[in-house]
Motif scaffolding. Structure first.
Motif, PDB file in Angstrom:
ATOM      1  N   ALA A   1      20.330   5.776 -61.108  1.00 37.95           N
ATOM      2  CA  ALA A   1      21.270   6.998 -60.232  1.00 37.95           C
ATOM      3  C   ALA A   1      21.876   6.430 -58.981  1.00 37.95           C
ATOM      4  CB  ALA A   1      20.219   8.144 -60.068  1.00 37.95           C
ATOM      5  N   GLY A   2      22.854   6.967 -58.612  1.00 33.38           N
ATOM      6  CA  GLY A   2      23.310   6.613 -57.489  1.00 33.38           C
ATOM      7  C   GLY A   2      23.089   7.749 -56.556  1.00 33.38           C
ATOM      8  N   LEU A   3      23.726   7.430 -55.448  1.00 36.44           N
ATOM      9  CA  LEU A   3      22.858   8.230 -53.992  1.00 36.44           C
ATOM     10  C   LEU A   3      23.497   9.860 -54.122  1.00 36.44           C
ATOM     11  CD1 LEU A   3      23.700   5.811 -51.135  1.00 36.44           C
ATOM     12  CD2 LEU A   3      21.626   6.338 -52.350  1.00 36.44           C
ATOM     13  N   LEU A   4      24.783  10.016 -54.414  1.00 36.13           N
ATOM     14  CA  LEU A   4      25.243  11.448 -54.686  1.00 36.13           C
ATOM     15  C   LEU A   4      24.668  12.146 -55.802  1.00 36.13           C
ATOM     16  CD1 LEU A   4      27.561  13.791 -54.146  1.00 36.13           C
ATOM     17  CD2 LEU A   4      28.721  12.458 -56.004  1.00 36.13           C
ATOM     18  N   PHE A   5      24.463  11.305 -57.057  1.00 37.84           N
ATOM     19  CA  PHE A   5      23.585  12.039 -58.317  1.00 37.84           C
ATOM     20  C   PHE A   5      22.229  12.543 -57.699  1.00 37.84           C
ATOM     21  CE2 PHE A   5      22.011  12.378 -62.243  1.00 37.84           C
ATOM     22  CZ  PHE A   5      22.704  12.402 -63.164  1.00 37.84           C
TER      23      PHE A   5
ATOM     24  N   ASN B   1      21.260  13.160 -54.636  1.00 36.05           N
ATOM     25  CA  ASN B   1      21.069  14.221 -53.787  1.00 36.05           C
ATOM     26  C   ASN B   1      21.493  15.821 -54.270  1.00 36.05           C
ATOM     27  OD1 ASN B   1      23.264  15.779 -51.642  1.00 36.05           O
ATOM     28  ND2 ASN B   1      21.194  15.029 -50.631  1.00 36.05           N
ATOM     29  N   GLU B   2      22.497  15.673 -55.251  1.00 38.86           N
ATOM     30  CA  GLU B   2      22.868  16.809 -55.709  1.00 38.86           C
ATOM     31  C   GLU B   2      21.558  17.398 -56.666  1.00 38.86           C
ATOM     32  OE1 GLU B   2      25.417  18.511 -55.875  1.00 38.86           O
ATOM     33  OE2 GLU B   2      27.308  16.926 -55.904  1.00 38.86           O
ATOM     34  N   VAL B   3      20.812  16.454 -57.563  1.00 36.72           N
ATOM     35  CA  VAL B   3      19.794  16.962 -58.381  1.00 36.72           C
ATOM     36  C   VAL B   3      18.704  17.481 -57.492  1.00 36.72           C
ATOM     37  CG1 VAL B   3      17.890  16.414 -59.938  1.00 36.72           C
ATOM     38  CG2 VAL B   3      20.561  15.611 -60.165  1.00 36.72           C
ATOM     39  N   ASP B   4      18.332  16.712 -56.436  1.00 36.71           N
ATOM     40  CA  ASP B   4      17.217  17.055 -55.674  1.00 36.71           C
ATOM     41  C   ASP B   4      17.501  18.441 -54.849  1.00 36.71           C
ATOM     42  OD1 ASP B   4      15.189  15.280 -55.968  1.00 36.71           O
ATOM     43  OD2 ASP B   4      15.523  14.163 -54.155  1.00 36.71           O
ATOM     44  N   THR B   5      18.670  18.476 -54.301  1.00 37.23           N
ATOM     45  CA  THR B   5      19.345  19.567 -53.374  1.00 37.23           C
ATOM     46  C   THR B   5      19.204  20.853 -54.243  1.00 37.23           C
ATOM     47  OG1 THR B   5      20.368  18.311 -52.215  1.00 37.23           O
ATOM     48  CG2 THR B   5      20.570  20.713 -51.771  1.00 37.23           C
ATOM     49  N   ILE B   6      19.763  20.962 -55.225  1.00 38.68           N
ATOM     50  CA  ILE B   6      19.895  22.159 -56.272  1.00 38.68           C
ATOM     51  C   ILE B   6      18.696  22.360 -56.773  1.00 38.68           C
ATOM     52  CG2 ILE B   6      21.082  22.905 -58.422  1.00 38.68           C
ATOM     53  CD1 ILE B   6      23.375  21.120 -57.628  1.00 38.68           C
ATOM     54  N   THR B   7      17.716  21.474 -57.356  1.00 35.45           N
ATOM     55  CA  THR B   7      16.537  22.006 -57.797  1.00 35.45           C
ATOM     56  C   THR B   7      15.640  22.586 -56.830  1.00 35.45           C
ATOM     57  OG1 THR B   7      16.607  19.802 -59.235  1.00 35.45           O
ATOM     58  CG2 THR B   7      14.695  20.795 -59.183  1.00 35.45           C
ATOM     59  N   ASN B   8      15.583  22.013 -55.437  1.00 36.64           N
ATOM     60  CA  ASN B   8      14.722  22.523 -54.557  1.00 36.64           C
ATOM     61  C   ASN B   8      15.065  23.963 -54.521  1.00 36.64           C
ATOM     62  OD1 ASN B   8      13.193  20.049 -54.107  1.00 36.64           O
ATOM     63  ND2 ASN B   8      14.511  19.476 -52.371  1.00 36.64           N
ATOM     64  N   VAL B   9      16.550  24.272 -54.293  1.00 36.94           N
ATOM     65  CA  VAL B   9      16.773  25.424 -53.726  1.00 36.94           C
ATOM     66  C   VAL B   9      16.344  26.592 -54.735  1.00 36.94           C
ATOM     67  CG1 VAL B   9      18.852  27.061 -53.157  1.00 36.94           C
ATOM     68  CG2 VAL B   9      18.828  25.010 -52.341  1.00 36.94           C
ATOM     69  N   MET B  10      16.650  26.165 -56.231  1.00 35.73           N
ATOM     70  CA  MET B  10      16.654  27.094 -57.239  1.00 35.73           C
ATOM     71  C   MET B  10      15.046  27.259 -57.467  1.00 35.73           C
ATOM     72  SD  MET B  10      19.338  28.220 -57.796  1.00 35.73           S
ATOM     73  CE  MET B  10      19.294  29.209 -58.951  1.00 35.73           C
ATOM     74  N   ASN B  11      14.280  26.266 -57.092  1.00 37.90           N
ATOM     75  CA  ASN B  11      12.648  26.529 -57.629  1.00 37.90           C
ATOM     76  C   ASN B  11      12.115  27.563 -56.751  1.00 37.90           C
ATOM     77  OD1 ASN B  11      12.394  24.447 -59.367  1.00 37.90           O
ATOM     78  ND2 ASN B  11      11.614  22.932 -57.887  1.00 37.90           N
ATOM     79  N   LYS B  12      12.843  27.916 -55.493  1.00 41.88           N
ATOM     80  CA  LYS B  12      12.219  29.036 -54.552  1.00 41.88           C
ATOM     81  C   LYS B  12      13.170  29.483 -53.689  1.00 41.88           C
ATOM     82  CE  LYS B  12       7.281  29.315 -52.618  1.00 41.88           C
ATOM     83  NZ  LYS B  12       7.533  30.630 -52.284  1.00 41.88           N
ATOM     84  N   PRO B  13      14.207  30.166 -54.069  1.00 43.02           N
ATOM     85  CA  PRO B  13      15.369  30.548 -53.396  1.00 43.02           C
ATOM     86  C   PRO B  13      14.955  31.645 -52.521  1.00 43.02           C
ATOM     87  CG  PRO B  13      15.540  31.501 -55.774  1.00 43.02           C
ATOM     88  CD  PRO B  13      14.405  30.456 -55.953  1.00 43.02           C
ATOM     89  N   THR B  14      15.563  31.702 -51.085  1.00 44.72           N
ATOM     90  CA  THR B  14      15.331  32.914 -50.501  1.00 44.72           C
ATOM     91  C   THR B  14      16.067  34.230 -51.316  1.00 44.72           C
ATOM     92  OG1 THR B  14      15.421  31.488 -48.506  1.00 44.72           O
ATOM     93  CG2 THR B  14      15.367  33.852 -48.266  1.00 44.72           C
ATOM     94  N   ARG B  15      15.252  35.249 -51.594  1.00 40.95           N
ATOM     95  CA  ARG B  15      15.737  36.217 -52.370  1.00 40.95           C
ATOM     96  C   ARG B  15      16.062  37.444 -51.508  1.00 40.95           C
ATOM     97  NH1 ARG B  15      15.417  36.128 -57.716  1.00 40.95           N
ATOM     98  NH2 ARG B  15      14.384  34.636 -58.605  1.00 40.95           N
TER      99      ARG B  15
END
Ligand code: ADP
Ligand code: 3PG
Ligand code: MG
Length: 433
Positions: free
Chosen positions: A169-173, A175-189
């Motif tokens: 993977a490249g850097l953007l790929f 970062n996108e996967v990490d950021t989105i996964t982290n937010v969605m694993n435990k979103p502030t509700r």
């Protein structure tokens, strides 16, 4: 933690790199690029590869040309933009396979960049064809996947090509996967999903998943039309595909069932901006679908005329109305996390004066609310090539917590679905090449 290998996990020095990016950039009918957001997003990885003295061959798709050459979807228009961003020459070749391409790849030296023509000009791209993929991989040492926006497509440049080259993977790929996964694993509700845009067939099914995970879903853009139709509203000339009607009805039923249990809202626009042409000179008016709030006020004390609740035969829904925008913005004052994909209306039509087009006011209201203009500021995750392109054009991308280059891809990831472009890459714990 990102579980796939990235460019930082392998020794790329002086190697020949096949770099896959998502340059599916918005454009006008002549193919001119109207937002360079996705091009800019690829620059850090290209710089990293240049620092490591790689030679780079870039591949991408643009639009949906369905295996044919369609000039408006050429990537030629991207070459000078990329060249300017990198301050470096970018050579363009008007095919992505064939003899000329292979010779150019063989001659490419360390630090040089080649941009190839749209992979979707060949049918082998979308059919994930192995022979086509092998030709993409010929005369290369490594494959670097940076096309996060296309990661939900099991196409040759996302999947089959990884059979022929060590693939990371490249850097953007990453970062996108990490950021989105982290937010969605435990979103502030509470978690609000705002889904609009025009790629209905791609995005409608994911709503089923969002009904399970979100607390509030707001529908806008052309996506709303099929639901309004399912509710018995005549949408006249609005963009709509009848094929999606049974699914829209199922989704509505599922949403209503969950709403009955409490603490869940599935919000369809209560009013819309309509016009009979998509043009800055178009006469627009507001149509009220259910509450008659706007027309009631306008007509008070008389009853509003029927026409304020119906489309005329030649009219189209082109934006959510002011009441709907205000309702979503108001609800957002109670929200912890907002994920937004797809504009609320047509954002490409320029205004007569100023930066805001006639059908972009709904999207603008959502933007203001997301950025805390009305007091409360939720965590904001925005996705989509056109949506991100609009924010870039308005020069406000940096104000959001995360603006994803992916539309369908980020929605699939948010919904916890697998991405073929991600799973095809090498696992981090696999032996170093
Ligand atoms: P993204 O690229 O952000 O994922 P889509 O590609 O699904 O979003 O949709 C973006 C497009 O949707 C924009 O080009 C916009 O003009 C269009 N759009 C939004 N609302 C409407 C509408 N009511 N009718 C027609 N097109 C619309
Ligand atoms: C996108 O813009 O969502 C990606 O580039 C994928 O494009 P597609 O929807 O035409 O496959
Ligand atoms: Mg799009």
């Amino acid at each position: 933690m990102f579980s796939k290998k990235t460019i930082k996990d392998i020794n790329l020095d002086n190697k020949r790199i096949l770099l896959s990016v998502d340059y599916n950039v918005p454009g006008d009918s002549r193919g001119a690029v109207t937002s360079d957001a996705r091009i800019k997003a690829s620059v850090p990885t290209i710089d990293y590869l240049l620092d490591h003295k790689c030679s780079i061959t870039i591949i991408s798709h643009r639009g949906r040309p369905e295996g044919k050459v369609v000039s408006e979807y050429s990537l030629e228009a991207v070459a000078p933009i990329l060249s300017k961003l990198l301050d470096k020459q970018v050579r363009f070749i008007d095919d992505c396979i064939g003899e000329e391409v292979q010779i150019a790849k063989q001659q490419l030296r360390s630090g040089e960049i080649l941009l190839l023509e749209n992979t979707r000009f060949h049918s082998g791209e979308e059919s994930d064809d192995l022979d086509f993929a092998k030709q993409l991989a010929d005369n290369e040492d490594f494959f670097v996947q940076e096309a996060f926006g296309n990661a939900h497509r099991k196409h040759a440049s996302m999947d089959a090509v990884t059979h022929f080259l060590p693939s990371v993977a490249g850097l953007l790929f990453e970062n996108e996967v990490d950021t989105i996964t982290n937010v969605m694993n435990k979103p502030t509700r509470p978690l609000m999903a705002i889904i609009g845009g025009a790629k209905i067939a791609d995005k409608i099914e994911i709503l089923n998943k969002f009904i399970e995970i979100a607390d509030f879903i707001a529908i806008g853009g052309a996506m709303a039309n099929i639901f309004l139709l399912a509710e018995g509203i005549d949408v006249a000339k609005s963009m709509v595909s009848l094929d999606d009607l049974p699914l829209a009805k199922q989704i509505l039923a599922k949403a209503k069932a969950r709403a009955e249990k409490g603490n869940f809202t599935f919000y369809l626009p209560q009013d819309s901006v309509v016009a009979s042409k998509i043009d800055k000179t178009a006469q627009t008016r507001i149509v009220d679908w259910s509450t008659h709030v706007v027309s009631d006020i306008e007509s008070y004390p008389a009853l509003p005329p029927k026409s304020s609740q119906q489309l005329k035969k030649d009219e189209m829904i082109l934006d959510i109305g002011p009441f709907s925008g205000a309702f979503i913005a108001g609800a957002m004052q109670l929200i912890g996390t907002v994920v937004w994909n797809g504009t609320m209306g047509i954002t490409e039509t320029a205004g007569l004066q100023g930066p805001i087009g006639p059908f972009a006011h709904g999207s603008e209201l959502i933007i203001e609310a997301m950025l805390g203009e009305f007091g409360h500021r939720p965590f904001s995750l925005v996705g989509g090539g056109d949506t991100a392109g609009y924010l870039e054009q308005r020069n406000i991308s940096d104000a959001f917590n995360h603006v994803s280059t992916g539309g369908g891809a980020s929605l699939e990831l948010m919904a916890g679905r697998g991405l073929p472009g991600l799973s095809a890459l090498e696992d981090k714990n696999k032996g170093v090449q």
